[in-house]
Design a protein around this motif. Structure first.
Motif, short mmCIF file in Angstrom:
data_model
loop_
_atom_site.label_atom_id
_atom_site.label_comp_id
_atom_site.label_asym_id
_atom_site.label_seq_id
_atom_site.Cartn_x
_atom_site.Cartn_y
_atom_site.Cartn_z
N LEU A 92 99.52 88.03 46.02
CA LEU A 92 99.84 88.06 44.82
C LEU A 92 101.44 87.67 44.46
N ASN A 93 102.26 88.02 45.36
CA ASN A 93 103.71 87.64 45.37
C ASN A 93 103.77 86.27 45.28
N GLU A 94 102.88 85.47 46.11
CA GLU A 94 102.73 84.20 46.28
C GLU A 94 102.26 83.68 44.81
N LEU B 1 102.68 85.20 41.79
CA LEU B 1 103.48 85.52 41.05
C LEU B 1 104.88 84.38 40.87
N ALA B 2 105.33 83.85 42.20
CA ALA B 2 106.17 82.90 42.31
C ALA B 2 105.75 81.60 41.88
N ASN B 3 104.36 81.01 41.99
CA ASN B 3 104.09 79.85 41.39
C ASN B 3 103.88 80.12 39.93
N TYR B 4 103.70 81.15 39.26
CA TYR B 4 103.55 81.38 37.93
C TYR B 4 104.90 81.41 37.35
N GLN B 5 105.80 81.80 38.03
CA GLN B 5 107.30 81.55 37.48
C GLN B 5 107.70 80.35 37.23
N ILE B 6 107.52 79.45 38.43
CA ILE B 6 107.72 78.05 38.31
C ILE B 6 106.89 77.39 37.01
N PHE B 7 105.37 77.79 37.11
CA PHE B 7 104.52 77.21 36.05
C PHE B 7 105.17 77.50 34.75
N TYR B 8 105.29 78.65 34.57
CA TYR B 8 105.99 79.27 33.17
C TYR B 8 107.18 78.43 32.57
N MET B 9 108.52 78.11 33.67
CA MET B 9 109.45 77.45 33.68
C MET B 9 109.24 76.00 33.10
N ASN B 10 108.12 75.36 33.84
CA ASN B 10 107.70 74.11 33.44
C ASN B 10 107.13 73.92 32.14
N TYR C 55 111.26 82.51 44.56
CA TYR C 55 110.09 81.85 43.63
C TYR C 55 110.31 80.35 44.27
N LEU C 56 111.50 79.78 44.58
CA LEU C 56 111.39 78.51 44.81
C LEU C 56 111.16 78.50 46.33
N GLU C 57 111.50 79.56 47.05
CA GLU C 57 110.88 79.22 48.53
C GLU C 57 109.68 79.47 48.68
N ILE C 58 108.90 79.89 47.88
CA ILE C 58 107.68 80.33 48.31
C ILE C 58 106.31 79.45 47.39
N ALA C 59 106.81 79.37 46.26
CA ALA C 59 106.01 78.39 45.35
C ALA C 59 105.62 76.98 45.74
N LYS C 60 104.26 76.76 45.53
CA LYS C 60 104.11 75.38 45.86
C LYS C 60 104.12 74.33 44.54
N ILE C 61 104.11 74.91 43.62
CA ILE C 61 104.35 74.31 42.38
C ILE C 61 105.90 73.87 42.28
N LYS C 62 106.19 72.78 41.97
CA LYS C 62 107.34 72.25 42.07
C LYS C 62 108.05 72.05 40.64
N ALA C 63 109.28 72.35 40.47
CA ALA C 63 109.87 72.04 38.89
C ALA C 63 109.79 71.04 38.35
N ALA C 64 109.44 70.66 37.31
CA ALA C 64 109.14 69.56 36.44
C ALA C 64 110.40 69.37 35.54
N LEU D 13 94.83 78.23 40.75
CA LEU D 13 93.22 78.48 40.73
C LEU D 13 92.91 78.89 42.13
N PRO D 14 93.32 77.97 43.27
CA PRO D 14 92.66 78.47 44.57
C PRO D 14 93.42 79.69 45.02
N LEU D 15 94.60 80.00 44.47
CA LEU D 15 95.23 81.15 44.85
C LEU D 15 94.51 82.34 44.36
N GLU D 16 94.10 82.16 43.07
CA GLU D 16 93.55 83.36 42.34
C GLU D 16 91.81 83.53 42.89
N ARG D 17 91.34 82.32 43.35
CA ARG D 17 90.01 82.36 43.99
C ARG D 17 90.09 83.27 45.36
#
Length: 159
Positions: free
Chosen positions: A22-24, A26-35, A87-96, A117-121
């Motif tokens: 879930l923390n993983e 969360l980190a990806n969602y934070q970057i997704f949100y900022m994007n 977040y930046l250390e863990i997230a696979k989503i990159k800042a756009a 989506l794969p994380l949620e699955r």
């Protein structure tokens, strides 16, 4: 045996594993949100009005999910990540950065869902196996919503 269970009656080790995943997420969602915020602020072109509203809907929805994910981690008895360094250390989503093209922004959104989506699955499967209905219900809802959004954003790009 009760000592292996947390306060809500779930296995402590399984809850720890779910919390990490879930923390993983969360980190990806934070970057997704900022994007999404950046897309909302910087969008230009003939579809400005349409996309400006869509990106606002997206970041508002992401903000709600961020809060739900963090609260679920707390409910499981753990601490949600709460620094952008983490977040930046863990997230696979990159800042756009500095995206103003609608098509580019939507491509970035779809790339984000390719991570989320794969994380949620995975969380859906993990939570099912550990009898964690709370996490399971969240992931099920998120997956259903996002599958539709992926279809819609892909249709916008004519893909």
């Amino acid at each position: 045996m009760a000592s292996n269970l947390n306060k809500i009656g779930l296995d402590k080790q399984a809850s720890n594993n779910l919390s990490d995943k879930l923390n993983e997420l969360l980190a990806n969602y934070q970057i997704f949100y900022m994007n999404a915020r950046g897309f909302h602020w910087n969008i230009k072109g003939e579809k400005f009005f349409e996309l400006h509203i869509k990106f606002e809907e997206l970041y508002n929805d992401s903000l709600l999910k961020i809060d739900e994910i963090a609260e679920r981690i707390l409910t499981l008895g753990f601490t949600p990540l709460h620094t952008y360094t983490d977040y930046l250390e863990i997230a696979k989503i990159k800042a756009a950065k500095n995206v103003s093209s609608g098509n580019t922004a939507i491509q970035e959104i779809l790339k984000g869902y390719e991570v989320i989506l794969p994380l949620e699955r995975e969380l859906l499967e993990m939570s099912g196996e550990s009898n964690d209905e709370g996490t399971n219900a969240l992931m099920s809802d998120y997956i259903r919503e996002q599958e539709k959004l992926i279809w819609m954003y892909s249709a916008y790009l004519n893909q």
